[in-house]
Design a protein around this motif. Structure first.
Motif, short mmCIF file in Angstrom:
data_model
loop_
_atom_site.label_atom_id
_atom_site.label_comp_id
_atom_site.label_asym_id
_atom_site.label_seq_id
_atom_site.Cartn_x
_atom_site.Cartn_y
_atom_site.Cartn_z
N VAL A 47 0.83 -1.21 0.00
CA VAL A 47 0.00 0.00 0.00
C VAL A 47 0.87 1.26 0.00
N LEU A 48 1.87 1.30 0.86
CA LEU A 48 2.67 2.51 0.99
C LEU A 48 3.46 2.83 -0.28
N GLY A 49 3.74 1.82 -1.09
CA GLY A 49 4.44 2.05 -2.35
C GLY A 49 3.52 2.44 -3.49
N ASN A 50 2.23 2.19 -3.34
CA ASN A 50 1.28 2.43 -4.43
C ASN A 50 0.47 3.70 -4.30
N GLN A 51 0.19 4.11 -3.06
CA GLN A 51 -0.65 5.29 -2.86
C GLN A 51 -0.40 5.85 -1.47
N PRO A 52 -0.79 7.09 -1.24
CA PRO A 52 -0.64 7.63 0.12
C PRO A 52 -1.49 6.84 1.12
N LEU A 53 -0.97 6.69 2.31
CA LEU A 53 -1.66 5.90 3.33
C LEU A 53 -3.04 6.46 3.63
N TRP A 54 -3.17 7.77 3.72
CA TRP A 54 -4.47 8.38 4.07
C TRP A 54 -5.51 8.14 2.98
N GLU A 55 -5.06 8.11 1.72
CA GLU A 55 -5.98 7.83 0.62
C GLU A 55 -6.49 6.38 0.71
N PHE A 56 -5.59 5.47 1.00
CA PHE A 56 -5.98 4.06 1.17
C PHE A 56 -6.94 3.91 2.34
N PHE A 72 -4.32 0.93 9.58
CA PHE A 72 -3.24 1.90 9.62
C PHE A 72 -1.96 1.23 10.12
N PHE A 73 -2.07 0.56 11.27
CA PHE A 73 -0.91 -0.12 11.84
C PHE A 73 -0.50 -1.31 10.98
N LEU A 74 -1.46 -1.98 10.38
CA LEU A 74 -1.16 -3.12 9.52
C LEU A 74 -0.33 -2.71 8.31
N CYS A 75 -0.67 -1.60 7.71
CA CYS A 75 0.13 -1.10 6.57
C CYS A 75 1.56 -0.76 7.01
N ILE A 76 1.68 -0.13 8.17
CA ILE A 76 3.01 0.24 8.67
C ILE A 76 3.83 -1.01 8.97
N PHE A 77 3.28 -1.92 9.77
CA PHE A 77 4.03 -3.10 10.18
C PHE A 77 4.29 -4.06 9.02
N SER A 78 3.41 -4.10 8.03
CA SER A 78 3.62 -4.99 6.89
C SER A 78 4.74 -4.49 5.98
N SER A 79 5.03 -3.21 6.05
CA SER A 79 6.10 -2.66 5.21
C SER A 79 7.46 -2.64 5.91
N LEU A 80 7.47 -2.90 7.21
CA LEU A 80 8.72 -2.92 7.98
C LEU A 80 9.33 -4.32 7.95
N PRO A 81 10.60 -4.44 8.31
CA PRO A 81 11.19 -5.78 8.42
C PRO A 81 10.43 -6.61 9.45
N ARG A 82 10.35 -7.91 9.23
CA ARG A 82 9.55 -8.79 10.09
C ARG A 82 10.02 -8.82 11.54
N TRP A 83 11.29 -8.55 11.80
CA TRP A 83 11.76 -8.58 13.19
C TRP A 83 11.07 -7.51 14.02
N VAL A 84 10.62 -6.41 13.39
CA VAL A 84 9.92 -5.36 14.12
C VAL A 84 8.57 -5.89 14.61
N TRP A 85 7.84 -6.58 13.73
CA TRP A 85 6.57 -7.18 14.14
C TRP A 85 6.81 -8.26 15.19
N ARG A 86 7.84 -9.06 15.02
CA ARG A 86 8.13 -10.13 15.97
C ARG A 86 8.35 -9.57 17.38
N ALA A 87 9.13 -8.51 17.46
CA ALA A 87 9.40 -7.88 18.76
C ALA A 87 8.13 -7.25 19.33
N ALA A 88 7.39 -6.53 18.48
CA ALA A 88 6.16 -5.87 18.95
C ALA A 88 5.11 -6.90 19.36
N ASP A 89 4.96 -7.96 18.59
CA ASP A 89 3.96 -8.98 18.91
C ASP A 89 4.33 -9.72 20.20
#
Length: 161
Positions: A47-56, A72-89
């Motif tokens: 999403v973040l590579g295709n359109q602005p987040l607010w538009e989506f 909102f958080f799903l778009c952010i965490f899905s675009s970050l490296p997986r270790w960020v989600w692993r630590a946050a989860d």
């Protein structure tokens, strides 16, 4: 030296938070060994590579408004490296275990209350570990945990004393 170490280790072993911290440690080990297969994450990560987040989010709000904040958080965490989600989860699941223990165990400071809170902490950790976690991989680990576990933990934490 051992005279000072033994009481500290004993106090740590019998501390009411110990069960949840042990749960958090094993959850971290499990998360960092978990194979994450992108299912919905591929869509949300793009999403973040295709359109602005607010538009989506505005388009998504028109279709399914209850998930706007989560997406909102799903778009952010899905675009970050997986270790960020692993630590946050891992942090979210540990917080859920703490919240469950606090909800059921109370906040007393007497020795009996502390022992009861520790037992409830072990119970909360065991209940979370008994959950059939593979259910959460059906739409992708990141998407499913953020849609179900994160809101549960977010509601349980302020509800606990």
């Amino acid at each position: 030296m051992t005279e000072t170490v033994k009481p500290r280790l004993r106090a740590l072993a019998f501390h009411p938070l110990t069960p949840c911290l042990v749960f958090g440690f094993f959850t971290a080990l499990w998360h960092f060994g978990l194979v994450v297969v992108d299912v919905d994450e591929a869509f949300y990560g793009a999403v973040l590579g295709n359109q602005p987040l607010w538009e989506f989010l505005a388009g998504q709000y028109a279709r399914w408004s209850s998930r706007t904040v989560i997406e909102f958080f799903l778009c952010i965490f899905s675009s970050l490296p997986r270790w960020v989600w692993r630590a946050a989860d891992t942090g979210v699941l540990t917080g859920l275990a703490l919240a469950m223990a606090r909800l059921a165990g109370g906040v007393g400071t007497s020795a009996a209350d502390m022992a009861a809170r520790r037992r409830v902490g072990w119970l909360a950790a065991a209940l979370l570990w008994l959950y059939p976690w593979w259910y959460l991989s059906t739409a992708g680990w990141v998407a499913t945990t953020m849609n179900y576990l994160w809101p549960l933990a977010g509601c349980a934490w302020p509800s606990s004393p």
